[in-house]
Design a protein around this motif. Sequence first.
Motif, PDB file in Angstrom:
ATOM      1  N   MET A   5     -72.167 -15.256   8.200  1.00 37.30           N
ATOM      2  CA  MET A   5     -71.849 -14.410   8.720  1.00 37.30           C
ATOM      3  C   MET A   5     -70.029 -14.309   8.715  1.00 37.30           C
ATOM      4  SD  MET A   5     -72.464 -12.836  12.459  1.00 37.30           S
ATOM      5  CE  MET A   5     -73.331 -11.177  12.006  1.00 37.30           C
ATOM      6  N   MET A   6     -69.410 -13.728   8.685  1.00 31.84           N
ATOM      7  CA  MET A   6     -68.097 -13.627   8.743  1.00 31.84           C
ATOM      8  C   MET A   6     -67.456 -13.035   9.353  1.00 31.84           C
ATOM      9  SD  MET A   6     -66.695 -11.303   4.528  1.00 31.84           S
ATOM     10  CE  MET A   6     -64.879 -12.002   5.227  1.00 31.84           C
ATOM     11  N   ALA A   7     -66.392 -13.399   9.792  1.00 35.37           N
ATOM     12  CA  ALA A   7     -65.918 -12.792  11.731  1.00 35.37           C
ATOM     13  C   ALA A   7     -65.623 -11.539  11.813  1.00 35.37           C
ATOM     14  CB  ALA A   7     -64.520 -13.838  11.874  1.00 35.37           C
ATOM     15  N   GLN A   8     -65.240 -11.116  12.087  1.00 31.38           N
ATOM     16  CA  GLN A   8     -64.456  -9.509  12.166  1.00 31.38           C
ATOM     17  C   GLN A   8     -63.328  -9.513  12.890  1.00 31.38           C
ATOM     18  OE1 GLN A   8     -67.193  -7.536  15.354  1.00 31.38           O
ATOM     19  NE2 GLN A   8     -69.242  -7.486  14.139  1.00 31.38           N
ATOM     20  N   ARG A   9     -62.319  -8.644  12.167  1.00 31.42           N
ATOM     21  CA  ARG A   9     -61.445  -8.208  12.518  1.00 31.42           C
ATOM     22  C   ARG A   9     -60.946  -7.527  13.843  1.00 31.42           C
ATOM     23  NH1 ARG A   9     -56.730  -7.028   8.532  1.00 31.42           N
ATOM     24  NH2 ARG A   9     -55.392  -8.589   8.920  1.00 31.42           N
ATOM     25  N   MET A  10     -60.496  -8.192  14.633  1.00 34.52           N
ATOM     26  CA  MET A  10     -59.995  -7.505  15.816  1.00 34.52           C
ATOM     27  C   MET A  10     -58.137  -7.244  15.760  1.00 34.52           C
ATOM     28  SD  MET A  10     -59.502 -10.249  19.414  1.00 34.52           S
ATOM     29  CE  MET A  10     -60.976 -10.515  19.507  1.00 34.52           C
ATOM     30  N   THR A  11     -58.622  -5.728  16.306  1.00 36.07           N
ATOM     31  CA  THR A  11     -56.756  -5.208  16.769  1.00 36.07           C
ATOM     32  C   THR A  11     -56.318  -5.405  18.228  1.00 36.07           C
ATOM     33  OG1 THR A  11     -57.493  -4.331  14.505  1.00 36.07           O
ATOM     34  CG2 THR A  11     -55.282  -3.503  15.938  1.00 36.07           C
ATOM     35  N   ILE A  12     -55.160  -6.482  18.166  1.00 38.92           N
ATOM     36  CA  ILE A  12     -54.955  -5.741  19.955  1.00 38.92           C
ATOM     37  C   ILE A  12     -53.792  -4.923  20.141  1.00 38.92           C
ATOM     38  CG2 ILE A  12     -53.563  -7.170  21.458  1.00 38.92           C
ATOM     39  CD1 ILE A  12     -54.658  -9.978  20.381  1.00 38.92           C
ATOM     40  N   GLU A  13     -53.783  -4.181  20.811  1.00 40.48           N
ATOM     41  CA  GLU A  13     -52.447  -3.093  20.699  1.00 40.48           C
ATOM     42  C   GLU A  13     -52.537  -3.506  22.009  1.00 40.48           C
ATOM     43  OE1 GLU A  13     -53.854   1.223  21.122  1.00 40.48           O
ATOM     44  OE2 GLU A  13     -55.371   0.334  19.243  1.00 40.48           O
ATOM     45  N   TRP A  14     -51.241  -4.124  22.359  1.00 40.20           N
ATOM     46  CA  TRP A  14     -50.079  -4.746  23.360  1.00 40.20           C
ATOM     47  C   TRP A  14     -49.778  -3.110  24.160  1.00 40.20           C
ATOM     48  CZ3 TRP A  14     -49.864  -8.910  24.175  1.00 40.20           C
ATOM     49  CH2 TRP A  14     -50.302  -9.924  23.213  1.00 40.20           C
ATOM     50  N   ASN A  15     -49.461  -3.321  25.375  1.00 40.66           N
ATOM     51  CA  ASN A  15     -49.862  -1.844  26.564  1.00 40.66           C
ATOM     52  C   ASN A  15     -47.610  -2.495  27.017  1.00 40.66           C
ATOM     53  OD1 ASN A  15     -48.666  -0.993  28.361  1.00 40.66           O
ATOM     54  ND2 ASN A  15     -51.154  -1.239  29.508  1.00 40.66           N
ATOM     55  N   HIS A  16     -46.669  -2.228  26.361  1.00 43.71           N
ATOM     56  CA  HIS A  16     -45.227  -2.463  26.565  1.00 43.71           C
ATOM     57  C   HIS A  16     -45.182  -1.619  27.728  1.00 43.71           C
ATOM     58  CE1 HIS A  16     -44.989  -3.946  22.373  1.00 43.71           C
ATOM     59  NE2 HIS A  16     -45.640  -2.945  21.425  1.00 43.71           N
ATOM     60  N   ALA A  17     -45.647  -0.722  28.967  1.00 50.32           N
ATOM     61  CA  ALA A  17     -44.885   0.034  30.021  1.00 50.32           C
ATOM     62  C   ALA A  17     -45.584  -0.866  30.248  1.00 50.32           C
ATOM     63  CB  ALA A  17     -45.371   1.357  29.485  1.00 50.32           C
ATOM     64  N   GLY A  18     -46.920  -1.723  30.345  1.00 48.76           N
ATOM     65  CA  GLY A  18     -47.494  -2.436  31.441  1.00 48.76           C
ATOM     66  C   GLY A  18     -47.074  -3.527  31.874  1.00 48.76           C
ATOM     67  N   PHE A  19     -46.110  -4.027  30.439  1.00 51.62           N
ATOM     68  CA  PHE A  19     -45.894  -5.789  30.165  1.00 51.62           C
ATOM     69  C   PHE A  19     -44.261  -5.129  31.166  1.00 51.62           C
ATOM     70  CE2 PHE A  19     -48.035  -6.911  26.144  1.00 51.62           C
ATOM     71  CZ  PHE A  19     -48.655  -7.787  27.095  1.00 51.62           C
ATOM     72  N   GLU A  20     -43.727  -4.289  31.150  1.00 53.11           N
ATOM     73  CA  GLU A  20     -42.239  -4.126  31.498  1.00 53.11           C
ATOM     74  C   GLU A  20     -42.310  -3.342  33.009  1.00 53.11           C
ATOM     75  OE1 GLU A  20     -38.782  -0.914  30.808  1.00 53.11           O
ATOM     76  OE2 GLU A  20     -39.593  -1.901  29.034  1.00 53.11           O
ATOM     77  N   ALA A  21     -43.818  -3.284  33.103  1.00 52.37           N
ATOM     78  CA  ALA A  21     -43.712  -3.104  35.189  1.00 52.37           C
ATOM     79  C   ALA A  21     -44.332  -4.641  35.459  1.00 52.37           C
ATOM     80  CB  ALA A  21     -45.334  -1.960  35.075  1.00 52.37           C
ATOM     81  N   LEU A  22     -44.571  -5.198  34.711  1.00 52.08           N
ATOM     82  CA  LEU A  22     -44.976  -6.488  35.433  1.00 52.08           C
ATOM     83  C   LEU A  22     -43.577  -7.238  35.452  1.00 52.08           C
ATOM     84  CD1 LEU A  22     -46.893  -8.220  36.356  1.00 52.08           C
ATOM     85  CD2 LEU A  22     -47.248  -9.205  34.309  1.00 52.08           C
ATOM     86  N   LEU A  23     -42.741  -6.935  34.918  1.00 50.90           N
ATOM     87  CA  LEU A  23     -41.569  -8.076  34.181  1.00 50.90           C
ATOM     88  C   LEU A  23     -40.651  -7.634  35.668  1.00 50.90           C
ATOM     89  CD1 LEU A  23     -41.109  -8.141  30.524  1.00 50.90           C
ATOM     90  CD2 LEU A  23     -41.359 -10.055  32.327  1.00 50.90           C
ATOM     91  N   CYS A  24     -40.826  -6.481  36.225  1.00 47.33           N
ATOM     92  CA  CYS A  24     -40.047  -6.100  37.218  1.00 47.33           C
ATOM     93  C   CYS A  24     -40.574  -5.513  38.665  1.00 47.33           C
ATOM     94  CB  CYS A  24     -39.492  -4.203  36.770  1.00 47.33           C
ATOM     95  SG  CYS A  24     -38.523  -4.189  34.983  1.00 47.33           S
ATOM     96  N   ASP A  25     -41.769  -6.024  38.601  1.00 51.54           N
ATOM     97  CA  ASP A  25     -42.238  -5.645  39.735  1.00 51.54           C
ATOM     98  C   ASP A  25     -41.863  -6.300  40.637  1.00 51.54           C
ATOM     99  OD1 ASP A  25     -45.186  -5.322  40.739  1.00 51.54           O
ATOM    100  OD2 ASP A  25     -45.569  -7.657  40.930  1.00 51.54           O
ATOM    101  N   ALA A  26     -42.271  -6.351  42.097  1.00 57.28           N
ATOM    102  CA  ALA A  26     -41.525  -6.665  43.304  1.00 57.28           C
ATOM    103  C   ALA A  26     -42.114  -8.141  43.373  1.00 57.28           C
ATOM    104  CB  ALA A  26     -41.474  -6.012  44.221  1.00 57.28           C
ATOM    105  N   GLY A  27     -43.106  -8.126  42.806  1.00 58.09           N
ATOM    106  CA  GLY A  27     -43.319 -10.030  43.143  1.00 58.09           C
ATOM    107  C   GLY A  27     -43.153 -10.897  42.212  1.00 58.09           C
ATOM    108  N   THR A  28     -42.882  -9.667  40.494  1.00 57.07           N
ATOM    109  CA  THR A  28     -41.898 -10.897  40.134  1.00 57.07           C
ATOM    110  C   THR A  28     -40.591 -11.185  40.419  1.00 57.07           C
ATOM    111  OG1 THR A  28     -43.445  -9.956  38.280  1.00 57.07           O
ATOM    112  CG2 THR A  28     -40.875 -11.169  37.209  1.00 57.07           C
ATOM    113  N   MET A  29     -40.423 -10.387  41.016  1.00 61.05           N
ATOM    114  CA  MET A  29     -38.893 -10.579  41.430  1.00 61.05           C
ATOM    115  C   MET A  29     -38.866 -11.576  42.477  1.00 61.05           C
ATOM    116  SD  MET A  29     -35.365  -9.903  41.743  1.00 61.05           S
ATOM    117  CE  MET A  29     -34.545  -8.360  40.735  1.00 61.05           C
TER     118      MET A  29
END
Length: 92
Positions: free
Chosen positions: A1-25
């Motif tokens: 059985m062949m492995a299925q191809r997986m696609t990852i969609e990055w949540n750029h807005a979510g990453f940026e929000a995390l980088l600026c979060d009060a907890g991260t600061m």
Amino acid sequence: MMAQRMTIEWNHAGFEALLCDAGTMALVQEQTQRICDAANANNDRGGNGFECATRLGRAYGSQRALGFVYTTDENSRLAESEDKALSRAVSG
């Protein structure tokens, strides 16, 4: 059985929000202060010539929490250039 191809969609807005979060600061401030305190402890030339600051700014193409440790006097500049007081604090 062949492995299925997986696609990852990055949540750029979510990453940026995390980088600026009060907890991260707060984490960046804590680590920046730890490095600053260690650099001053490594400074055999006397004084507390290393200081730190944190702020939001752009780096690597996105807004994020940034931390800085810097020298404020000649003794701390010499402590870094000749004794690596700050470099040892970062690595240690």
